[in-house]
Design an enzyme around this catalytic site. Structure first.
Site, PDB file in Angstrom:
ATOM      1  N   GLY A  31       7.719 -21.842  20.515  1.00  0.00           N
ATOM      2  CA  GLY A  31       8.784 -21.047  20.612  1.00  0.00           C
ATOM      3  C   GLY A  31       8.681 -20.774  22.018  1.00  0.00           C
ATOM      4  N   CYS A  56       1.603 -24.314  19.212  1.00  0.00           N
ATOM      5  CA  CYS A  56       2.100 -23.719  20.218  1.00  0.00           C
ATOM      6  C   CYS A  56       2.281 -22.496  20.245  1.00  0.00           C
ATOM      7  CB  CYS A  56       3.186 -24.294  21.079  1.00  0.00           C
ATOM      8  SG  CYS A  56       3.449 -23.974  22.692  1.00  0.00           S
ATOM      9  N   TYR A  57       3.364 -21.722  20.316  1.00  0.00           N
ATOM     10  CA  TYR A  57       3.624 -20.189  19.706  1.00  0.00           C
ATOM     11  C   TYR A  57       3.034 -19.966  18.430  1.00  0.00           C
ATOM     12  CZ  TYR A  57       5.791 -15.816  19.066  1.00  0.00           C
ATOM     13  OH  TYR A  57       6.214 -14.524  18.711  1.00  0.00           O
ATOM     14  N   HIS A  64       1.605 -30.292  21.545  1.00  0.00           N
ATOM     15  CA  HIS A  64       2.806 -30.711  20.724  1.00  0.00           C
ATOM     16  C   HIS A  64       2.527 -32.112  20.139  1.00  0.00           C
ATOM     17  CE1 HIS A  64       5.483 -27.424  21.196  1.00  0.00           C
ATOM     18  NE2 HIS A  64       5.057 -27.229  22.487  1.00  0.00           N
ATOM     19  N   GLU A  88       4.126 -33.328  17.667  1.00  0.00           N
ATOM     20  CA  GLU A  88       5.200 -34.054  17.094  1.00  0.00           C
ATOM     21  C   GLU A  88       6.042 -34.740  18.345  1.00  0.00           C
ATOM     22  OE1 GLU A  88       4.660 -31.041  17.968  1.00  0.00           O
ATOM     23  OE2 GLU A  88       6.396 -29.733  18.494  1.00  0.00           O
ATOM     24  N   ASP A 111      28.499 -41.628   7.791  1.00  0.00           N
ATOM     25  CA  ASP A 111      28.570 -40.542   6.964  1.00  0.00           C
ATOM     26  C   ASP A 111      29.289 -40.361   6.033  1.00  0.00           C
ATOM     27  OD1 ASP A 111      26.493 -39.853   9.025  1.00  0.00           O
ATOM     28  OD2 ASP A 111      27.455 -38.375   9.703  1.00  0.00           O
ATOM     29  N   LYS A 140      20.160 -37.930  10.639  1.00  0.00           N
ATOM     30  CA  LYS A 140      21.044 -39.440  10.708  1.00  0.00           C
ATOM     31  C   LYS A 140      20.101 -40.676  10.600  1.00  0.00           C
ATOM     32  CE  LYS A 140      25.059 -40.916  12.546  1.00  0.00           C
ATOM     33  NZ  LYS A 140      26.338 -40.283  12.356  1.00  0.00           N
TER      34      LYS A 140
END
Ligand code: XMP
Length: 515
Positions: free
Chosen positions: A56, A83-84, A172, A174, A230, A371
């Site tokens: 963040g 991180c944060y 990070h 990710e 969708d 998605k």
């Protein structure tokens, strides 16, 4: 859904929070994002198997920074701070965080220090390239923690309390730029937290087919079909779950491109025994748009006309209780939610207002999915590639691609040009490599020469982009021969066009659609 293992990600506003959720799900572990303002009791009620604290933009050293109830660290659950999230753990658990005026942003080299289960099979490499984006950093680890990695810039780039199953990373894992980031996350999920990989799209479909009939009972459901993936997946799922109690409404607004809708509807008609209400409302839409050229006005008119037409048709079906919508997870969550849950819900931009107006309860079977997961569900349901990988098509349709005034003649020019773009993308196999590709009709004419004659005719722009989620996009580097072929064919085959241009702008600062 009945979920065996659930990771709760507390969102402190990082632009990467959704990526953490996607990575855990790709590993087969279900995850949900919640704003960091959630109370400890609410968090407990969610019955997490593990907790991840996201990054963040704030600094734990400032007084109004978002925090976390320290009690969550006493539950014995595995916790990963990123991180944060790492700085917050250090701050709350008795370590020290150094404030910083500068942000370190980009690649960094990570050197392993103490052993950590997170480094299993990763630490064979002497160092890793990792992605950093931080200002503050941890100066002193809390009691019980050891330093497990450093970088050339900071002495504490990762810390762990193996006994209490608490781990923290300044970088990070990710993001794709972090080497072996997936492996590090998987080590946390499987080695540290002992979770099971049970989240698959076939288990999702099974559980939907079990739960939807329980939720809906013998009531009727109405569903707007657009031809996009969708709403098609929602319709097919519900068709399998509740059969004839599902009523699908397809509205032809006169703003569809050649074949749009019809191809998908034709396929559904052939393969599924759907209750399909096919509404031809071209005249209503086009007469209301006559003479207008303001994009927002066009969008608004199309929006409320759709609601009107849909509502009129739905009212003819006696006893409808539910409205099915293809809301996806990114519509439900919004990052940067540490300012409070008020920012969390976003209404669906195509049918916004319908549920309240019609007093219908919502069925949103895809609201937990990203998605890429919806595409996997479509494959599970046996839908063909042309539906699974169909490019997005906006609700307001060609109205926002005919720039300026909408007339039958201008719509027809665009349809013909767009058909050539679609055909050439398919024929060259580029259709499946790009996010979206289409033609736009510009509101100007230019001079050309055909044979010995001077011409003064329309301009078509080609918009073809690469993207992951439509939030950002870049123009596709389509081979010039293919662009050339599109241009030649459009100018030769579409009467009224004498010039084709290629849009080479990225989003931001441009958008994908021109209006
Ligand atoms: P922009 O133009 O905002 O588009 O970069 C991002 C993505 O959203 C699609 N789009 C829409 N989709 N209703 C939709 O269902 C709309 O009103 C709408 N406007 C834009 C666009 O095609 C792109 O994929």
């Amino acid at each position: 859904m009945d979920i065996q293992d659930k990771v709760i990600i507390l969102d402190f506003g990082s632009q990467y929070t959704q990526l953490i959720a996607r990575r855990t799900r790709e590993s087969g572990v279900y995850s949900e994002i919640h704003p960091c303002t959630i109370t400890a009791e609410e968090l407990k009620d969610l019955q997490p198997s593990a907790i991840i604290l996201s990054g963040g933009p704030a600094s734990v050293t400032s007084s109004d920074s978002p925090g976390v109830d320290p009690v969550i660290f006493s539950w014995g659950l595995p916790v990963l701070g990123i991180c944060y999230g790492m700085q917050l753990m250090a701050h709350v658990l008795g370590g020290k965080v150094a404030p910083s005026l500068d942000r370190e942003y980009g690649r960094s080299e990570l050197f392993f220090q103490d052993k950590s289960p997170l480094w299993d099979r990763v630490a064979d490499a002497e160092k890793l390239t990792v992605w950093m984006s931080h200002g503050d950093h941890v100066l002193e680890v809390p009691p019980g923690f050891s330093v497990t990695a450093k970088t050339q810039n900071i002495e504490i780039a990762a810390m762990a309390d193996v006994e209490r199953r608490m781990y923290a990373l300044q970088f990070h894992p990710e993001v794709a730029h972090t080497e072996q980031g997936d492996e590090i996350l998987r080590n946390f999920l499987f080695h540290v937290a002992g979770l099971k990989s049970t989240w698959t799209m076939s288990s999702f479909v099974d559980s939907m087919l079990h739960n939807l009939p329980l939720q809906i009972g013998d009531d009727k459901v109405v569903c707007g079909l657009s031809g996009g993936i969708d709403s098609t997946v929602v319709a097919v799922l519900l068709n399998k779950a509740i059969g004839k109690n599902l009523h699908c409404i397809f509205v032809d607004n006169g703003l569809l491109r050649a074949g749009e809708g019809d191809e998908v509807i034709g396929y559904l008609r052939e393969h599924f025994d759907l209750n399909l209400h096919y509404i031809k409302a071209q005249d209503k839409f086009l007469s209301r748009l006559e003479g207008l050229d303001d994009p927002e006005q066009k969008r608004k008119i199309i929006g409320y006309t759709f609601i009107e037409v849909f509502e009129e048709e739905a009212k003819k079906i006696p006893g409808v209780k539910y409205l099915a919508q293809g809301t996806l997870y990114p519509d439900v969550i919004e990052s940067v939610s540490f300012k409070g849950p008020s920012a969390v819900i976003k209404s669906h931009h195509n049918v916004g207002g319908l549920p309240e107006k019609m007093d219908l309860a919502l069925v949103e079977p895809l609201r937990e999915l990203f998605k890429d997961e919806v595409r996997k569900v479509a494959q599970e349901l046996g839908l063909p590639d042309f539906i699974v990988w169909r490019h997005p098509f906006p609700g307001p349709g060609l109205a926002i691609r005919v720039i300026g005034e909408i007339t039958d003649e201008r719509l027809e020019i665009l349809r013909q040009a767009d058909k050539i773009v679609q055909h050439e993308l398919m024929a060259s196999n580029w259709y499946y490599k790009v996010w979206q590709g289409f033609a736009v009709l510009l509101p100007l004419k230019t001079v050309g020469v055909m044979g010995d004659e001077r011409t003064y005719e329309h301009v078509i722009a080609l918009r073809i982009v690469d993207s992951i989620d439509a939030m950002t996009a870049d123009w596709s580097r389509i081979p010039t021969e293919i662009l050339g072929r599109m241009s030649n064919r459009i100018i030769n085959e579409v009467k009224g066009v004498n010039r084709v241009v290629y849009d080479i702008s990225s989003k931001p600062p441009s958008t994908i659609e021109w209006e």
